[in-house]
Design an enzyme around this catalytic site. Structure first.
Site, PDB file in Angstrom:
ATOM      1  N   THR A   3       0.809  -1.220   0.000  1.00  0.00           N
ATOM      2  CA  THR A   3       0.000   0.000   0.000  1.00  0.00           C
ATOM      3  C   THR A   3       0.844   1.273   0.000  1.00  0.00           C
ATOM      4  O   THR A   3       0.305   2.374  -0.036  1.00  0.00           O
ATOM      5  CB  THR A   3      -0.980   0.007   1.196  1.00  0.00           C
ATOM      6  N   GLY A   4       2.176   1.134   0.040  1.00  0.00           N
ATOM      7  CA  GLY A   4       3.039   2.319  -0.045  1.00  0.00           C
ATOM      8  C   GLY A   4       2.958   2.924  -1.442  1.00  0.00           C
ATOM      9  O   GLY A   4       2.645   2.232  -2.408  1.00  0.00           O
ATOM     10  N   ARG A   5       3.265   4.227  -1.558  1.00  0.00           N
ATOM     11  CA  ARG A   5       3.117   4.941  -2.841  1.00  0.00           C
ATOM     12  C   ARG A   5       3.908   4.270  -3.972  1.00  0.00           C
ATOM     13  O   ARG A   5       3.377   3.991  -5.043  1.00  0.00           O
ATOM     14  CB  ARG A   5       3.579   6.388  -2.648  1.00  0.00           C
ATOM     15  N   GLU A   6       5.182   4.002  -3.726  1.00  0.00           N
ATOM     16  CA  GLU A   6       6.021   3.393  -4.760  1.00  0.00           C
ATOM     17  C   GLU A   6       5.562   1.962  -5.063  1.00  0.00           C
ATOM     18  O   GLU A   6       5.617   1.505  -6.202  1.00  0.00           O
ATOM     19  CB  GLU A   6       7.492   3.393  -4.340  1.00  0.00           C
TER      20      GLU A   6
ATOM     21  N   THR B  76      14.092  -2.291  -0.786  1.00  0.00           N
ATOM     22  CA  THR B  76      14.464  -1.319   0.247  1.00  0.00           C
ATOM     23  C   THR B  76      15.965  -1.001   0.264  1.00  0.00           C
ATOM     24  O   THR B  76      16.793  -1.890   0.124  1.00  0.00           O
ATOM     25  CB  THR B  76      14.036  -1.866   1.626  1.00  0.00           C
ATOM     26  N   GLU B  77      16.264   0.300   0.443  1.00  0.00           N
ATOM     27  CA  GLU B  77      17.653   0.761   0.553  1.00  0.00           C
ATOM     28  C   GLU B  77      18.021   0.964   2.020  1.00  0.00           C
ATOM     29  O   GLU B  77      17.151   1.046   2.864  1.00  0.00           O
ATOM     30  CB  GLU B  77      17.818   2.123  -0.137  1.00  0.00           C
TER      31      GLU B  77
ATOM     32  N   GLU C 131      31.341  -1.968 -10.110  1.00  0.00           N
ATOM     33  CA  GLU C 131      31.906  -0.760  -9.490  1.00  0.00           C
ATOM     34  C   GLU C 131      33.022  -1.156  -8.530  1.00  0.00           C
ATOM     35  O   GLU C 131      33.106  -2.312  -8.164  1.00  0.00           O
ATOM     36  CB  GLU C 131      30.810  -0.056  -8.649  1.00  0.00           C
TER      37      GLU C 131
ATOM     38  N   HIS D 168      42.553  -2.325   9.255  1.00  0.00           N
ATOM     39  CA  HIS D 168      43.484  -3.446   9.133  1.00  0.00           C
ATOM     40  C   HIS D 168      42.800  -4.765   8.800  1.00  0.00           C
ATOM     41  O   HIS D 168      43.106  -5.397   7.808  1.00  0.00           O
ATOM     42  CB  HIS D 168      44.255  -3.618  10.442  1.00  0.00           C
TER      43      HIS D 168
END
Lengths: 403, 307
Positions: free
Chosen positions: B17-20, B101-102, B219, B260
């Protein structure tokens, strides 16, 4: 986030690992009092988040409290690799029999923490690992089960340590593992861990790094240590330009437009997203361009955010033109970014077609975006123009302008 | 064929139900042959619908409603709740979990991965855009809205694995435009610890008859490329691999230190320069520019078929 030595030692102490009777202060007079309380010889150590403090004169030995005060006065004013010390640590000069090493760090490939132990401590552990590999024990441990005594025994015994030393080291290693896990550390290291004349063990120095993402769940610890929410502890202090970038990003919660790093070139960059910005920065440099900044924009920012970021970059001293470039976007709207960067030029009284070297953002709502850009005569490109080609065009344009 | 997901894959969206998540659900339903999103979970929202998808309080309710095991879950809940949501999915028999999720601390990620391994489940991400099989299914935000995703992802023979979500689409678009197309593209996320690395996905691509080559985006940081190079060498992979490395400039940036003990584990394998050398030793070509990737791949494919 890296901790100062005095904080790392406090963390070790809270975990129940023995430390020396040290004192932290920012005042030379108080250093004298601490040295008098300790009695005997002391070590005065600069508290900076930088290596090489011994070489720089940031660590000195004192036989008397008066000498400790004099050293403290010098060290408190001594800049080391561009950093002024936070304060000094006054530590008893320990008379130990042997130095050991104990550390925990993440192994990203195994996706587990690894305990590293060596009976050869006090110097670089990587050097020991190279020269005497049999003297470095390693043991990965579960993320779900607690680090057990048996695991500590195994890693200690694997280096040939036995007898009462082994039994005394076990609780230190288990406490270190617990500390690492419970505090979301990315590094928890005691070096050296000293065996004293009476056979007991004491942590003489410690390095601790906490994961930035986890700071929110360790507020109590950070408050006790006096670490403020605004302390970033990065390699260098953020510049005014970089702080202004953060301000743009915090305007509202929609999208990202910031994460700015300042350089001294003439081509301003409004680039994104994560991987795209790394690629584009490389591409600009490959074609002989001189970036004025690195930044990230994405996640569907508002027009105001895109405008704020473009204005910031456009008004940076030395910037002749900006390049607005991203990899193919999915959730960021091309027209919104186009509106933002054009509004930035207009509000600053600049001609968008002159100031925007190139606009290369293909993807969602691109037709609408391209129409706006066309109206203002801005050179734009769709996905048929590669990221490198776009970067090379931007560089050619700015070089043409300055030639 | 494809890896990880196909036309029959069923999945739920946790945090639907979250916007994204609402947008993501729409995109997945619209894409390809239409994803089988059999439910959504947001605690306290039982009885709602998101684009016709029923919402439940728990994963268990979603499974009970579906009446048989559910294959996958897209997890898009705030970082503080992600670990519990993923544990919930795993303990309810879900085998493929895409974490969008980030900013999840690596301890949490490591715990999720360890539990997934114990239960025979697989995690993609976190901090990723998910999986796409062109014209068939997408699980996650990868490629954006269905009509945009269709522009970038054409059906073909190249597997794509990328640490950057956006660059998954950029590279796939280039491969599609050159006529090579994509078998399956996986956005694996760029965090220090992730559920599935290049080397861990390689056996799946190796076994996929449709896949003839692999393109990776990489990367600086971490040891994932060294792990891939070792895997390729040890397993005598049939698949030619072309890599693109971004962030070469980071090698010149001071102040990046792992301490180290970190150096022992990470070795010198984490800079762009070291990674390029290591990949090259394993026969993996590192392209200078993304636009060169299709030509290099075509040449490698021709060499393989001639041999």
């Amino acid at each position: 986030m890296r901790f100062f030595e005095y904080e790392a030692r406090a963390i070790v102490k809270r975990a129940g690992i023995p430390v020396t009777d040290y004192g932290f202060t920012t005042d030379a007079q108080e250093a004298k009092e601490i040295a008098a309380r300790i009695g005997g010889s002391t070590v005065i150590k600069s508290q900076v988040l930088s290596g090489g403090r011994m070489k720089a004169g940031g660590v000195k030995f004192a036989d008397t409290p008066e000498e400790a005060e004099a050293h403290a006065r010098d060290i408190l004013q001594l800049e080391i690799n561009g950093h002024m010390p936070r304060g000094i640590l006054v530590d008893p000069k320990a008379e130990f029999e042997q130095e050991y090493y104990a550390g925990v760090v993440w192994d990203g490939t195994r996706k587990q923490p690894v305990m590293i132990f060596s009976p050869v401590g006090g110097i670089d552990i990587e050097q020991v690992a190279e020269e005497q590999p049999d003297k470095v024990g390693r043991r990965h441990f579960s993320n779900i089960l607690p680090f057990g005594d048996f695991e500590a025994k195994e890693v200690i015994a694997s280096t040939g340590v036995t007898g009462s030393a082994l039994n005394k080291l076990v609780p230190i290693l288990t406490k270190l593992a617990k500390l690492f896990v419970e505090n979301d550390m990315t590094l928890a290291e005691i070096n050296p861990l000293a065996r004293m004349a009476d056979g007991s063990f004491v942590a003489l120095d410690a390095h601790m790094d906490m994961e930035n993402e986890a700071r929110g769940r360790h507020k109590a610890l950070l408050k006790d240590l006096g670490v403020g929410d605004d302390e970033t502890r990065e390699a260098r202090e953020p510049t005014e330009f970089e702080l202004a970038g953060e301000a743009v990003d915090s305007q509202d919660h929609r999208g990202v437009a910031g994460n700015v790093t300042e350089f001294d070139g003439n081509l301003g960059l409004v680039i994104g997203a994560g991987g795209g910005s790394l690629t584009l920065f490389d591409a600009v440099r490959k074609y002989g361009g001189d970036p004025a900044n690195y930044c990230e924009i994405g996640g569907n920012p508002s027009v105001a955010k895109a405008k704020g970021l473009a204005k910031l970059v456009l008004t940076k001293p030395g910037v002749d033109k900006i390049a607005v470039m991203m990899s193919i976007v999915s959730n960021t709207r091309v027209d919104i970014v186009a509106r933002g960067v054009i509004a930035a030029c207009l509000e600053l009284g600049m001609d968008p077609s002159e100031k925007i070297a190139i606009f290369r953002i293909p993807g969602a709502w691109e037709e609408e975006g391209f129409k706006i850009l066309e109206k203002y005569g801005v050179e734009y490109a769709d996905r048929s123009v590669s990221l490198h080609e776009a970067a090379s065009r931007a560089v050619a344009k700015i070089q043409g302008a300055t030639a | 064929m494809s890896i990880l997901v196909d036309a029959d894959t069923t999945f739920i969206v946790q945090g639907i139900t979250g916007r994204e998540a609402v947008n993501l659900t729409r995109e997945c339903l619209d894409y390809g042959t239409g994803a089988k999103v059999v439910g959504g979970v947001t605690p306290g929202r039982l009885g709602r619908e998101v684009h016709g998808v029923p919402v439940f309080d728990t994963v268990a309710q979603a499974v009970a409603h579906h009446g048989s095991p559910i294959d996958g879950s897209v997890v898009t809940v705030p970082p503080a709740f992600t670990k519990d949501a993923v544990f919930e999915a795993i303990e309810n028999g879900i085998k493929i979990i895409v974490i969008v999720t980030e900013r999840i601390p690596r301890r949490d990620v490591a715990q999720m991965v360890e539990l997934a391994n114990l239960r025979g489940a697989r995690i993609i991400g976190p901090n990723c855009l998910g999986i796409i099989v062109p014209d068939v299914i997408k699980m996650g935000g990868i490629g954006g809205p269905a009509k945009d995703a269709a522009k970038s992802y054409k059906k073909g023979s190249i597997g794509v694995i990328s640490r950057s979500g956006g660059m998954t689409t950029e590279m796939s678009s280039t491969l599609s435009a050159a006529g090579l197309g994509i078998s399956t593209a996986v956005s694996i996320g760029g965090d220090a610890i992730i559920g599935s690395t290049y080397a861990e996905l390689m056996p799946l691509f190796e076994a996929d008859e449709e896949t003839e080559g692999i393109v990776i985006y990489t990367e600086p940081g971490g040891r994932m490329e060294a792990e891939l190079a070792r895997w390729v060498t040890e397993n005598n992979s049939r698949l030619p691999i072309v890599a693109f490395m971004a962030g070469r400039f980071m090698d010149e940036m001071p102040g990046m230190s792992f301490g180290h003990a970190g150096t022992i584990v990470e070795g010198k394998e984490d800079t762009a320069t070291e990674k390029i050398a290591r990949l090259a030793e394993a026969g993996i070509t590192v392209a200078e520019e993304i636009s060169e990737i299709p030509e290099i791949m075509k040449r490698k494919l021709a060499e393989r078929s001639a041999a």
